[in-house]
Design a protein around this motif. Structure first.
Motif, PDB file in Angstrom:
ATOM      1  N   PRO A   1      63.533   8.551  40.775  1.00 36.78           N
ATOM      2  CA  PRO A   1      63.358   7.671  39.525  1.00 36.78           C
ATOM      3  C   PRO A   1      62.628   6.431  39.900  1.00 36.78           C
ATOM      4  O   PRO A   1      63.021   5.833  40.908  1.00 36.78           O
ATOM      5  CB  PRO A   1      64.563   7.840  38.880  1.00 36.78           C
ATOM      6  CG  PRO A   1      65.467   7.779  40.117  1.00 36.78           C
ATOM      7  CD  PRO A   1      64.884   8.384  41.145  1.00 36.78           C
ATOM      8  N   GLY A   2      61.872   5.852  38.737  1.00 39.95           N
ATOM      9  CA  GLY A   2      61.299   4.532  39.098  1.00 39.95           C
ATOM     10  C   GLY A   2      62.402   3.553  39.530  1.00 39.95           C
ATOM     11  O   GLY A   2      61.845   2.450  40.216  1.00 39.95           O
ATOM     12  N   TRP A   3      63.731   3.514  39.391  1.00 38.24           N
ATOM     13  CA  TRP A   3      64.451   2.485  39.218  1.00 38.24           C
ATOM     14  C   TRP A   3      64.790   2.270  40.719  1.00 38.24           C
ATOM     15  O   TRP A   3      65.742   1.426  41.164  1.00 38.24           O
ATOM     16  CB  TRP A   3      65.396   2.192  38.145  1.00 38.24           C
ATOM     17  CG  TRP A   3      65.985   3.540  37.902  1.00 38.24           C
ATOM     18  CD1 TRP A   3      65.699   4.368  36.781  1.00 38.24           C
ATOM     19  CD2 TRP A   3      67.096   4.204  38.410  1.00 38.24           C
ATOM     20  NE1 TRP A   3      66.380   5.565  36.924  1.00 38.24           N
ATOM     21  CE2 TRP A   3      67.294   5.471  37.949  1.00 38.24           C
ATOM     22  CE3 TRP A   3      67.871   3.870  39.584  1.00 38.24           C
ATOM     23  CZ2 TRP A   3      68.230   6.490  38.355  1.00 38.24           C
ATOM     24  CZ3 TRP A   3      68.822   5.028  40.035  1.00 38.24           C
ATOM     25  CH2 TRP A   3      69.071   6.053  39.454  1.00 38.24           C
ATOM     26  N   ALA A   4      64.870   3.557  41.375  1.00 36.23           N
ATOM     27  CA  ALA A   4      65.573   3.982  42.435  1.00 36.23           C
ATOM     28  C   ALA A   4      64.864   3.394  43.770  1.00 36.23           C
ATOM     29  O   ALA A   4      63.855   3.911  43.897  1.00 36.23           O
ATOM     30  CB  ALA A   4      66.429   5.109  42.616  1.00 36.23           C
ATOM     31  N   VAL A   5      65.386   2.789  44.817  1.00 38.25           N
ATOM     32  CA  VAL A   5      64.968   2.585  45.788  1.00 38.25           C
ATOM     33  C   VAL A   5      65.575   2.999  47.102  1.00 38.25           C
ATOM     34  O   VAL A   5      66.923   2.762  47.329  1.00 38.25           O
ATOM     35  CB  VAL A   5      64.371   1.071  46.192  1.00 38.25           C
ATOM     36  CG1 VAL A   5      63.737   1.025  47.665  1.00 38.25           C
ATOM     37  CG2 VAL A   5      63.553   0.457  45.286  1.00 38.25           C
TER      38      VAL A   5
ATOM     39  N   ASP B   1      57.878   4.996  50.326  1.00 41.73           N
ATOM     40  CA  ASP B   1      58.111   3.832  49.771  1.00 41.73           C
ATOM     41  C   ASP B   1      58.489   2.586  50.523  1.00 41.73           C
ATOM     42  O   ASP B   1      58.379   2.976  52.051  1.00 41.73           O
ATOM     43  CB  ASP B   1      59.084   4.065  48.657  1.00 41.73           C
ATOM     44  CG  ASP B   1      58.960   4.768  47.604  1.00 41.73           C
ATOM     45  OD1 ASP B   1      57.847   5.065  47.175  1.00 41.73           O
ATOM     46  OD2 ASP B   1      59.907   5.447  46.980  1.00 41.73           O
TER      47      ASP B   1
ATOM     48  N   SER C   1      52.408   1.823  42.631  1.00 37.64           N
ATOM     49  CA  SER C   1      53.516   2.474  42.227  1.00 37.64           C
ATOM     50  C   SER C   1      53.626   3.755  42.189  1.00 37.64           C
ATOM     51  O   SER C   1      52.643   4.413  41.781  1.00 37.64           O
ATOM     52  CB  SER C   1      53.958   1.865  40.849  1.00 37.64           C
ATOM     53  OG  SER C   1      52.967   2.197  39.850  1.00 37.64           O
TER      54      SER C   1
END
Lengths: 384, 139
Positions: free
Chosen positions: A58-62, A332, A384
């Motif tokens: 998900p976008g918020w997770a790295v 990423d 992104s």
């Protein structure tokens, strides 16, 4: 006085019959097994979510690239723990089986709801273990796509488990509270023996499979679907070049495009002329097996820096494969900045075999094997 | 009570997430096929597997006490490893061209494990017999 109808008498008799061979009134056996299942399903749920969100971030997770073997550990726990849970679940169902035939089947609205919620718990738990086992055996008799069905069913099972634990919590607390107290049943040899047998069965299943990821026990992995050293160049293969529809191309070049200062088109000789690095990294498969190997090649970050990219850039790695769900993967920043992340050209001292991704594949720390893209054709840099 | 209500709410939410996800992801999950496997798993256990185990329990219950425990323990162990090994033994997941997939002789491996379990059961019975003999001798 009302006479019970015949089916009721039959079912009640079946319930008595079923409970005769094991002391179902001994709720402590069921409670102990329940505690163990609660732990094992929690581990499976958490590690399963980790695996899912690594593959569908998900976008918020790295996701971090270290520790190197983290995914190897979480997915090994998921799969080997899941296998070892099979005897545990069956034992639990055995201890509560007479309750299935209780009479009257429903005593009140609350009781009806409680019983209704046991269905998703039992059916879902069995479903997860059976489909998981079939999946690691590459046996797909079911009509659904395994990862999707296994993923969504996990929420149903775990939700039903949370409710079940809330309902039964008093019995679990009773395990401590009633120990030695008045009215406590003595810990007889039968319960201890039963629990020890179940633990032995779980242990035996674990012992004969865990070697597929924990190499020191590799020799005991008699029932594991993979052996770490078995495969071309002593490494297992999940998707062969033939299955992927990939053939060697003498004119192969690696394209680096997208949000870059200058696009690159590198031949195999160009890559071999760049600084060469050797790393020792595992392939850690979502199916639970893992195997370490020695890889040699070019750091991904060196190639990206040569093309000129932002520090926060994301990279899509595209394979020569014509199609398939895992034709591309995303890398990423934490992973492409990592010095261990290579565009590998060699495996265990030889050029990559075609089945391992010749001419060039990705190898990165702490990353599911299915995302270690083989037969790389292009690196597409994006924001992104 | 409050904690329990929170747990009920959390559990119900998770079930809802799973159910909605299954339906929204229908192209991959095939909800009708999923339901057959979901209910089928429970029915197969309740109506086939559990009665079989019950039958085994009743049959072994007729054994003399000194054999009963070792026989039951070894049956539980044997059934557990066999259940896990079955898909590997059947080898239906093997693919031509990928010998690293299911690379072992699982039928042989399982037979070896079952033989070891049987051997352990025989040893357990023998040890029990020796112990009983010794305690009789002491008396």
């Amino acid at each position: 006085m009302l006479r019970r109808p015949d089916p009721a008498r039959l079912i009640a008799a079946l319930g008595r019959f079923a409970s005769r061979e094991h002391d179902e009134r001994d709720q402590r056996t069921a409670a102990w097994l329940g505690v163990a299942l609660g732990v094992s399903f929690t581990v499976a749920f958490v590690t399963g979510l980790i695996s899912h969100f690594m593959q569908h971030p998900p976008g918020w997770a790295v996701w971090p690239s270290r520790p190197v073997g983290l995914y190897r550990l979480t997915q090994g726990a998921h799969v080997i723990g899941g296998l070892a849970t099979i005897p545990l679940l069956l034992a639990k169902l055995w201890t509560v089986y007479p309750k299935l035939w209780q009479w009257p089947p429903v005593r009140s609205a609350g009781h009806a709801l409680e019983r209704a919620l046991v269905l998703p718990l039992v059916a879902g738990a069995l479903f997860q273990l059976v489909t998981g086992l079939f999946n690691i055996a590459y046996f797909y008799p079911f009509p659904f796509f395994f990862p999707a069905a296994h993923y969504w069913t996990a929420y149903i099972v775990y939700g039903a488990l949370v409710i079940h634990v809330a309902t039964e919590w008093a019995k679990v607390r009773g395990l401590r509270a009633s120990r030695g107290g008045p009215g406590a049943r003595p810990v007889g040899p039968s319960r201890r023996g039963f629990l020890a047998t179940v633990a032995g069965a779980c242990g035996l299943v674990g012992l004969t499979t865990v070697g597929e990821t924990f190499t020191p026990l590799g020799g005991l992995a008699l029932l594991a679907p993979r052996r770490p050293g078995v495969g071309p160049q002593r490494l297992p293969v999940n998707k062969t070049a033939a299955a992927a529809g990939v053939t060697p191309d003498p004119a192969w070049r690696l394209a680096v495009t997208g949000q870059v200062t200058r696009e690159l088109s590198l031949s195999l000789a160009d890559l071999r002329a760049m600084p060469r690095h050797v790393v020792r990294l595992p392939i850690a498969c979502v199916e639970g097996w893992s195997a370490e190997a020695t890889w040699a090649g070019v750091r991904l970050r060196d190639v990206l820096h040569a093309a000129g990219v932002d520090a926060g850039a994301h990279v899509r790695v595209e394979s020569l494969e014509a199609g398939g769900r895992y034709r591309t993967s995303e890398v990423d920043p934490p992973h492409w900045h990592d010095e261990l992340t290579l565009l590998a050209l060699n495996l265990n001292g030889e050029p990559l075999s075609l089945d391992h991704g010749y001419p060039c594949r990705l190898i990165a720390p702490d990353r599911p094997g299915v995302l270690q893209t083989k037969w790389i054709a292009r690196l597409v840099v994006h924001r992104s | 009570v409050r904690g329990r209500l929170i747990a009920y709410g959390f559990g119900a939410t998770l079930i809802g997430v799973g159910g909605v996800g299954l339906l929204r992801d229908a192209a991959d999950t095939d909800p009708a096929g999923w339901l057959i496997w979901f209910a089928g798993a429970a029915l197969t256990h309740d109506l086939l597997l559990a009665p079989l185990v019950l039958g085994a329990a009743l049959l072994t219950g007729r054994l003399p006490a000194r054999y009963r425990r070792p026989v039951r323990v070894s049956l539980v162990l044997a059934a557990s490893v066999s259940a896990v090994a079955l898909p590997m033994v059947l080898g239906l997941g093997r693919r031509a061209g990928d010998p690293s997939r299911l690379p072992q002789a699982y039928g042989v491996d399982l037979a070896v494990i079952l033989a070891l379990i049987g051997l352990a059961a025989v040893l357990a019975v023998a040890v029990g017999a020796v112990r009983r003999g010794r305690s009789r001798g002491l008396r």
